[in-house]
Motif scaffolding. Structure first.
Motif, short mmCIF file in Angstrom:
data_model
loop_
_atom_site.label_atom_id
_atom_site.label_comp_id
_atom_site.label_asym_id
_atom_site.label_seq_id
_atom_site.Cartn_x
_atom_site.Cartn_y
_atom_site.Cartn_z
N GLY A 191 0.80 -1.22 0.00
CA GLY A 191 0.00 0.00 0.00
C GLY A 191 0.83 1.27 0.00
O GLY A 191 1.97 1.29 0.48
N LEU A 192 0.25 2.34 -0.55
CA LEU A 192 0.92 3.64 -0.60
C LEU A 192 0.95 4.31 0.77
O LEU A 192 0.00 4.17 1.55
CB LEU A 192 0.18 4.57 -1.57
N PRO A 193 2.00 5.04 1.10
CA PRO A 193 1.99 5.87 2.32
C PRO A 193 0.93 6.95 2.17
O PRO A 193 0.94 7.72 1.20
CB PRO A 193 3.40 6.48 2.34
N LEU A 194 0.01 7.05 3.08
CA LEU A 194 -1.14 7.94 2.93
C LEU A 194 -0.75 9.42 3.02
O LEU A 194 -1.47 10.28 2.53
CB LEU A 194 -2.19 7.61 3.99
N ASP A 195 0.37 9.71 3.67
CA ASP A 195 0.74 11.12 3.86
C ASP A 195 1.76 11.61 2.85
O ASP A 195 2.32 12.69 2.99
CB ASP A 195 1.29 11.33 5.27
N ALA A 196 2.00 10.84 1.78
CA ALA A 196 3.01 11.21 0.79
C ALA A 196 2.58 12.44 -0.01
O ALA A 196 1.44 12.53 -0.47
CB ALA A 196 3.29 10.05 -0.15
N ASP A 197 3.51 13.39 -0.18
CA ASP A 197 3.25 14.55 -1.03
C ASP A 197 3.60 14.25 -2.49
O ASP A 197 3.01 14.81 -3.40
CB ASP A 197 4.08 15.75 -0.55
N MET A 198 4.59 13.39 -2.68
CA MET A 198 4.94 12.95 -4.04
C MET A 198 5.43 11.51 -3.97
O MET A 198 6.01 11.08 -2.97
CB MET A 198 6.01 13.87 -4.66
N VAL A 199 5.16 10.76 -5.03
CA VAL A 199 5.48 9.33 -5.06
C VAL A 199 6.27 9.04 -6.34
O VAL A 199 5.86 9.44 -7.44
CB VAL A 199 4.21 8.46 -5.03
N TYR A 200 7.39 8.32 -6.19
CA TYR A 200 8.18 7.90 -7.33
C TYR A 200 8.19 6.38 -7.39
O TYR A 200 8.53 5.70 -6.42
CB TYR A 200 9.61 8.45 -7.23
N ASP A 201 7.83 5.85 -8.56
CA ASP A 201 7.75 4.41 -8.78
C ASP A 201 9.04 3.95 -9.45
O ASP A 201 9.35 4.35 -10.57
CB ASP A 201 6.54 4.13 -9.68
N VAL A 202 9.81 3.09 -8.76
CA VAL A 202 11.10 2.64 -9.32
C VAL A 202 11.06 1.15 -9.68
O VAL A 202 12.10 0.50 -9.75
CB VAL A 202 12.26 2.94 -8.34
N ARG A 203 9.87 0.64 -9.95
CA ARG A 203 9.75 -0.78 -10.29
C ARG A 203 10.34 -1.11 -11.65
O ARG A 203 10.48 -2.31 -11.98
CB ARG A 203 8.28 -1.21 -10.24
N PHE A 204 10.70 -0.12 -12.44
CA PHE A 204 11.31 -0.37 -13.75
C PHE A 204 12.81 -0.67 -13.64
O PHE A 204 13.43 -1.12 -14.60
CB PHE A 204 11.10 0.83 -14.67
N LEU A 205 13.40 -0.41 -12.48
CA LEU A 205 14.84 -0.66 -12.31
C LEU A 205 15.10 -2.17 -12.15
O LEU A 205 14.22 -2.92 -11.70
CB LEU A 205 15.36 0.08 -11.07
N PRO A 206 16.28 -2.64 -12.52
CA PRO A 206 16.63 -4.06 -12.35
C PRO A 206 16.41 -4.51 -10.91
O PRO A 206 16.78 -3.82 -9.96
CB PRO A 206 18.11 -4.11 -12.73
N ASN A 207 15.81 -5.69 -10.75
CA ASN A 207 15.35 -6.13 -9.43
C ASN A 207 16.28 -7.18 -8.80
O ASN A 207 16.39 -8.30 -9.31
CB ASN A 207 13.94 -6.72 -9.57
N PRO A 208 16.93 -6.85 -7.68
CA PRO A 208 17.81 -7.81 -6.99
C PRO A 208 17.05 -9.00 -6.42
O PRO A 208 17.68 -10.00 -6.04
CB PRO A 208 18.41 -6.98 -5.85
N HIS A 209 15.73 -8.92 -6.37
CA HIS A 209 14.94 -10.02 -5.83
C HIS A 209 15.20 -11.32 -6.60
O HIS A 209 15.11 -12.41 -6.04
CB HIS A 209 13.45 -9.66 -5.90
N TYR A 210 15.52 -11.18 -7.89
CA TYR A 210 15.72 -12.36 -8.72
C TYR A 210 17.15 -12.88 -8.68
O TYR A 210 17.49 -13.83 -9.40
CB TYR A 210 15.31 -12.05 -10.17
N VAL A 211 17.98 -12.27 -7.87
CA VAL A 211 19.35 -12.78 -7.64
C VAL A 211 19.33 -13.45 -6.27
O VAL A 211 19.14 -12.80 -5.24
CB VAL A 211 20.38 -11.63 -7.67
N GLU A 212 19.51 -14.75 -6.27
CA GLU A 212 19.33 -15.54 -5.05
C GLU A 212 20.16 -15.01 -3.88
O GLU A 212 19.68 -14.92 -2.73
CB GLU A 212 19.70 -17.00 -5.31
N SER A 213 21.41 -14.61 -4.13
CA SER A 213 22.29 -14.17 -3.05
C SER A 213 21.89 -12.80 -2.48
O SER A 213 22.35 -12.41 -1.41
CB SER A 213 23.74 -14.11 -3.54
#
Length: 292
Positions: free
Chosen positions: A178-200
């Motif tokens: 969920g989004l932080p409700l008090d955010a004045d601006m939000v930046y979505d960085v889901r397009f960056l390479p994701n370390p989640h897929y690197v097991e280590s």
């Protein structure tokens, strides 16, 4: 110990005293509305002996005080003889502006309960003439927007540097939580390479060196960071100028564990280096560790 400062806010009804008090409260002033003038010296003395706990006071004193207000000049003279320092901020506006504001709010003028607003304004100007002559600052709010008035008051009464007037909070988060409700601006960085897929790297956060190195090695990350910091350098000074007291910048990725944390830390370091009051929160890192 912080220097004691007493500001008396007065002026024409409808000229913006309520807005000014809100700004002064945000600046850390202890504010009291409609205090009888005779109580000002005692109140100031009480606050001056508070061992610095109450060192900045703003008091609204105006014709709502009725007969009490007519003693204002005598009270000010007594304070001067006692060595009590004070400032007077006097707010005014044109008759046309005041009449328009009263029509918009449908309020009655304190001195024209049964008559025309214009008559009340004329009477009030006459009663305030001596006080106006003692004013430290006079502000005509006729052409001022609320942000412009806030900027003027902040410039006059803030004891902080420009950078210190606003606190910035950087929050990293995961969109799936969920989004932080008090955010004045939000930046979505889901397009960056994701370390989640690197097991280590999966169970490491964006604050750890191996994850930072992985995210930063990609040209797209470096390009995005450069553009984001340039944008922030443009936006933040304008928020300060507008008079904003707290800015919340949220950075989100899928889980809030890697990319958002990394970019949030970049923003934090950059703004800290610029001299801003800034803190960083990683909202969902612990949440992800528990899920793992």
């Amino acid at each position: 110990m912080e220097q004691f400062r007493l500001v008396i806010v007065t002026g024409l009804s409808g000229a913006g005293k309520t807005q000014v008090m809100r700004v002064l409260e945000d600046l850390g002033y202890f504010c009291v509305d409609n205090l009888p003038p005779a109580l000002i010296p005692k109140f100031a003395d009480l606050c001056s002996q508070s061992a610095g706990r109450v060192s900045r006071i703003a008091l609204v004193v105006d014709i709502r005080g009725g007969e009490f207000f007519d003693k204002m000049v005598q009270v000010l003279e007594d304070m001067e003889s006692q060595g009590i320092l004070y400032e007077i901020l006097f707010l005014e506006a044109s008759d046309e502006t005041l009449i328009r504001r009263y029509k918009e709010t449908r309020r009655r003028h304190p001195l024209a309960a049964e008559g025309r607003v214009s008559e009340g304004i004329t009477l009030e100007r006459a009663r305030l003439e001596k006080i106006r002559g003692r004013a430290t600052h006079i502000i005509d709010t006729s052409e001022l927007s609320t942000p412009q008035l806030k900027e003027k008051i902040t410039a006059l009464y803030s004891e902080s540097t420009e950078h210190e007037r606003m606190t910035i909070t950087i929050v990293s988060f995961g969109f799936r939580h969920g989004l932080p409700l008090d955010a004045d601006m939000v930046y979505d960085v889901r397009f960056l390479p994701n370390p989640h897929y690197v097991e280590s790297l999966r169970r490491r956060s964006g604050m750890e060196a191996p994850v930072r190195e992985y995210i930063w090695k990609w040209p797209i990350t470096q390009q995005f960071t450069e553009k984001l910091l340039n944008l922030i350098d443009f936006l933040v000074p304008n928020y300060v100028k507008e008079g904003k007291s707290h800015l919340v910048i949220a950075v989100g990725c899928t889980g809030g564990m890697h990319r958002s944390v990394f970019i949030a830390e970049k923003l934090y370091a950059h703004l800290k280096n610029k001299g801003y009051k800034v803190n960083v929160e990683h909202r969902d890192v612990k949440h992800n560790l528990v899920e793992e």
